[in-house]
Design an enzyme around this catalytic site. Structure first.
Site, PDB file in Angstrom:
ATOM      1  N   HIS A  46      42.034  33.230  47.290  1.00  0.00           N
ATOM      2  CA  HIS A  46      43.446  33.193  46.883  1.00  0.00           C
ATOM      3  C   HIS A  46      44.334  32.565  47.968  1.00  0.00           C
ATOM      4  CE1 HIS A  46      41.911  36.140  43.886  1.00  0.00           C
ATOM      5  NE2 HIS A  46      42.838  35.604  43.127  1.00  0.00           N
TER       6      HIS A  46
ATOM      7  N   GLU B 173      43.408  44.591  46.477  1.00  0.00           N
ATOM      8  CA  GLU B 173      43.037  44.193  45.105  1.00  0.00           C
ATOM      9  C   GLU B 173      42.916  45.459  44.287  1.00  0.00           C
ATOM     10  OE1 GLU B 173      39.640  41.982  42.377  1.00  0.00           O
ATOM     11  OE2 GLU B 173      39.058  42.609  44.365  1.00  0.00           O
TER      12      GLU B 173
ATOM     13  N   HIS C 215      50.127  41.943  38.770  1.00  0.00           N
ATOM     14  CA  HIS C 215      49.878  41.032  37.650  1.00  0.00           C
ATOM     15  C   HIS C 215      50.380  41.634  36.334  1.00  0.00           C
ATOM     16  CE1 HIS C 215      47.367  37.510  38.882  1.00  0.00           C
ATOM     17  NE2 HIS C 215      47.156  38.248  39.965  1.00  0.00           N
TER      18      HIS C 215
ATOM     19  N   HIS D 233      47.677  44.712  43.968  1.00  0.00           N
ATOM     20  CA  HIS D 233      47.480  43.374  43.398  1.00  0.00           C
ATOM     21  C   HIS D 233      47.377  43.418  41.873  1.00  0.00           C
ATOM     22  CE1 HIS D 233      44.579  40.405  41.723  1.00  0.00           C
ATOM     23  NE2 HIS D 233      45.423  39.570  42.280  1.00  0.00           N
TER      24      HIS D 233
ATOM     25  N   HIS E  56      39.256  30.220  38.062  1.00  0.00           N
ATOM     26  CA  HIS E  56      39.780  31.557  38.369  1.00  0.00           C
ATOM     27  C   HIS E  56      39.120  32.618  37.472  1.00  0.00           C
ATOM     28  CE1 HIS E  56      43.229  34.606  38.717  1.00  0.00           C
ATOM     29  NE2 HIS E  56      42.700  34.507  39.910  1.00  0.00           N
TER      30      HIS E  56
ATOM     31  N   HIS F 240      36.371  35.695  38.891  1.00  0.00           N
ATOM     32  CA  HIS F 240      36.472  37.137  38.619  1.00  0.00           C
ATOM     33  C   HIS F 240      35.274  37.663  37.803  1.00  0.00           C
ATOM     34  CE1 HIS F 240      40.331  38.334  40.453  1.00  0.00           C
ATOM     35  NE2 HIS F 240      40.702  37.088  40.226  1.00  0.00           N
TER      36      HIS F 240
ATOM     37  N   HIS G 216      50.857  35.740  45.117  1.00  0.00           N
ATOM     38  CA  HIS G 216      49.702  35.667  46.011  1.00  0.00           C
ATOM     39  C   HIS G 216      50.094  35.305  47.437  1.00  0.00           C
ATOM     40  CE1 HIS G 216      46.090  37.031  44.133  1.00  0.00           C
ATOM     41  NE2 HIS G 216      46.622  36.670  42.987  1.00  0.00           N
TER      42      HIS G 216
END
Length: 632
Positions: free
Chosen positions: A204, A309, A328, A324, A173, A177, A364
């Protein structure tokens, strides 16, 4: 001309002991290059996050300077200059992005993030134990310490800790990114990231499918998507402590709710969700000038994912916000939203730790529900979309120890933590842990080409559970979202009968084992031009869900389509980073498949059952996945 192996050797020290200052070590007083002006805003000792606007802005400024440095020596010099005053995590992130994207760093491998920041992967009590243990051994002896557990059966979710806390998927992950930074600006770097938004959605979505399959393997219900911004959350404690500032990652007690932050309120999140849903249902998004952009079949998912995102490509950041990323951040800050206790954020704040928290998957699933809403607006695939004339798949089987049975088991592994901490010794210090793994297996296909010419086929292989946790058969349209992509590849079909095999280890989803820092320091692994390692991809040991002790029934599904109609001409041009193409694309090239990611499972299926839907170029077969406790 400097070789890749030579560059590799010069790059690795940039990542060793990242959390310590190097000033005194080398006695250097570094002159700052004017290109680095304005960096150092995010203080040292703060946990860097790819989800915070201001953190990302500074990281982007740094990686753009590093990527655009004219020579390799200049690039290294800039890295050394900024190492001591730029935030530690931001520095590691920006340098990694630069190495992955500089043309003169081809063939140079990034060291495993789990060796640079073991504190993001290994419980703090284990690292503390390792430190104590290292003092009891001779200077040149290797020390091995067992990892501690982070919970117990009082928490049903702990049944899945082996999966969520797996070192490989968390490293995947983090790397994903790095290959797809949210702030990538093609005009500054001069290279596009093809279908970046759609990859964000698909990678995802597949993580959620994997997690739900894993839940079913443990006789647990599928997760309930997060959907209500006011609901009390489940608790979680990661047992991780940051090496950068010594503080633990914040825990969340059961019943905690999301709270407003100074930069983003819960109401902002609700408003952005409503605006995104409205755009999906209207079929258009509106840019800041009022111009309408249709969410069409070809580009809709990409446009939508960039908005959700909130990447640099979002068509209207001010209106659609950053759903998104702020999600987080809000989850991570739930225990100390106004900062009064000066806590570290929770694990959701960091791409290398977020997958540990059960809320990651529920969040997600919520994000994926938005994408599925959009997919519902597209008409289901027709027979001509799905078909491939003159190709008839007669059989698929799994060749393993037992035919059509894949065995899974737990396997021991070691993680070297001595490149992140000064243990003051020559021998290494390693942590012993277990991870899920599976026996190697081979798919065997029997396919008939009834035409007179050789046909080139693209083969896509998927796996999905047959029953839910109560033993009911899952409907075809619901199984869609649980289908895990196992592989996709090209094959030539001669006229008549064709029999061929494909090894599980060659999957287009996974990557092989990564070189350790110690191996890289010895010069192993650099310069493997042909199969350059990009560290992005699903870990091979987690290709197959766990199954259960009695053997769990899964559908193995394959579809053959016209390779030339589906393939993008650009593919394979540089042979760069194409090992785990299904989740990671092919770096700086067009995504090699014209079809929607997840095809043919990405759209609503009208048929009641598989028999009604199936065509001659498809095959579905029941196989068994069995978990064994002692595998040799």
């Amino acid at each position: 001309m400097t070789t890749a192996a030579e560059k590799q050797r010069r790059v690795l020290p940039l990542f060793q002991y990242v959390t310590f200052s190097t000033k005194d070590k080398f006695g250097l007083r570094v002159q700052r290059d004017p290109r680095l002006a304005g960096l150092g805003l995010l203080g040292r000792g703060v946990l860097f996050s790819c989800f915070h606007d201001d953190h990302l802005r500074e990281a982007t400024q740094l990686y753009e300077v590093l990527i655009n440095a004219p020579t390799f020596d200049e690039f290294l010099d800039l890295c050394h200059q900024c190492r001591d005053y730029v935030n530690e995590g931001l520095y590691a992130y920006a340098v990694s992005v630069a190495i992955l994207h500089r043309r003169d760093c081809r063939g140079v491998n990034l060291p495993p993030v789990q060796e640079i920041f073991p504190d993001k992967f290994i419980p703090v009590e284990t690292l503390f134990e390792a430190y104590k243990e290292s003092k009891r051994h001779k200077d040149d002896e290797d020390v091995v310490i067992d990892i501690q557990q982070t919970g117990n059966i009082m928490d049903p979710e702990y049944n899945l800790a082996y999966y969520r806390e797996d070192i490989g998927i968390n490293a995947h992950h983090w790397h994903w990114h790095l290959v797809y930074p949210a702030t990538w600006r093609a005009e500054v770097i001069g290279r596009d990231k093809d279908r970046k938004g759609e990859l964000f959605y698909y990678m995802h979505q597949q993580m959620c499918a994997r997690y739900d399959c894993e839940r079913l393997c443990n006789h647990m219900p599928q997760m309930i998507p997060f959907h209500n911004f006011d609901e009390p959350l489940e608790g979680y404690s990661a047992h991780l402590s940051s090496n950068i500032n010594g503080l633990p990652y914040a825990s969340r007690s059961t019943g905690t709710k999301l709270a407003d932050l100074r930069e983003c309120t819960v109401q902002d999140m609700e408003r952005w969700r409503e605006r995104i849903l409205a755009a999906i249902h209207l079929g258009v998004v509106v840019d800041p000038t009022g111009h309408e952009i249709p969410l069409d079949e070809q580009h809709g998912i990409d446009i939508l994912a960039d908005i959700i995102e909130s990447s640099y490509e979002s068509v209207n950041h001010a209106f659609f916000g950053s759903l998104h990323n702020w999600g987080h951040v809000l989850f991570a800050a739930a225990s100390d939203p106004d900062g009064r206790y000066k806590l570290n954020p929770g694990v959701m704040d960091d791409t290398a730790t977020a997958l540990r928290d059960p809320i990651f998957y529920r969040w997600h699933r919520f994000i994926d529900d938005l994408f599925q809403d959009y997919k519902k607006s597209l008409s289901p695939y027709s027979k001509s979309d799905l078909g491939f004339g003159m190709v008839k798949v007669k059989d698929i089987c799994i060749r393993a120890e037992e035919p059509d049975v894949i065995k899974t088991f737990f396997k021991e592994d070691l993680l070297d933590v001595s490149h992140a901490y000064y243990f003051g010794r020559h021998g290494s210090v390693k942590v012993r842990y277990q991870h899920l793994d599976h026996e190697k297996f081979t798919y065997k296909f029997q396919v008939e080409n009834t035409g007179t010419k050789t046909r080139h086929a693209k083969v896509r292989v998927f796996l999905g559970p047959k029953f839910d946790h109560l033993g009911n058969e899952i409907k075809l349209d619901d199984i869609r979202r649980l289908m895990i992509e196992m592989d996709s590849f090209h094959v030539e079909l001669k006229p008549g009968d064709n029999t061929f095999e494909r090894r599980s280890i060659d999957s287009s989803v996974t990557l092989q084992k990564q070189q350790s820092l110690r191996e890289l320091l010895k010069g192993e692994g650099a310069d493997r031009r042909g199969d350059e390692y990009c560290s992005c991809g699903w870990p091979d040991h987690l290709l197959v869900p766990k199954g259960d002790e009695t053997g769990m029934t899964f559908y193995l599904y394959a579809i053959f389509t016209d390779y030339y109609a589906d393939t993008v001409n650009d593919h394979g041009r540089t042979s760069e980073c194409t090992d785990a193409v299904s989740y990671c694309g092919a770096k700086d090239q067009l995504f090699p498949d014209k079809r929607a990611m997840g095809f043919p499972w990405d759209r609503h299926i009208v048929a009641e059952n598989y028999e009604e839907w199936k065509l001659p170029n498809m095959i579905g077969k029941e196989i068994t996945i069995k978990h064994v406790s002692n595998h040799h």
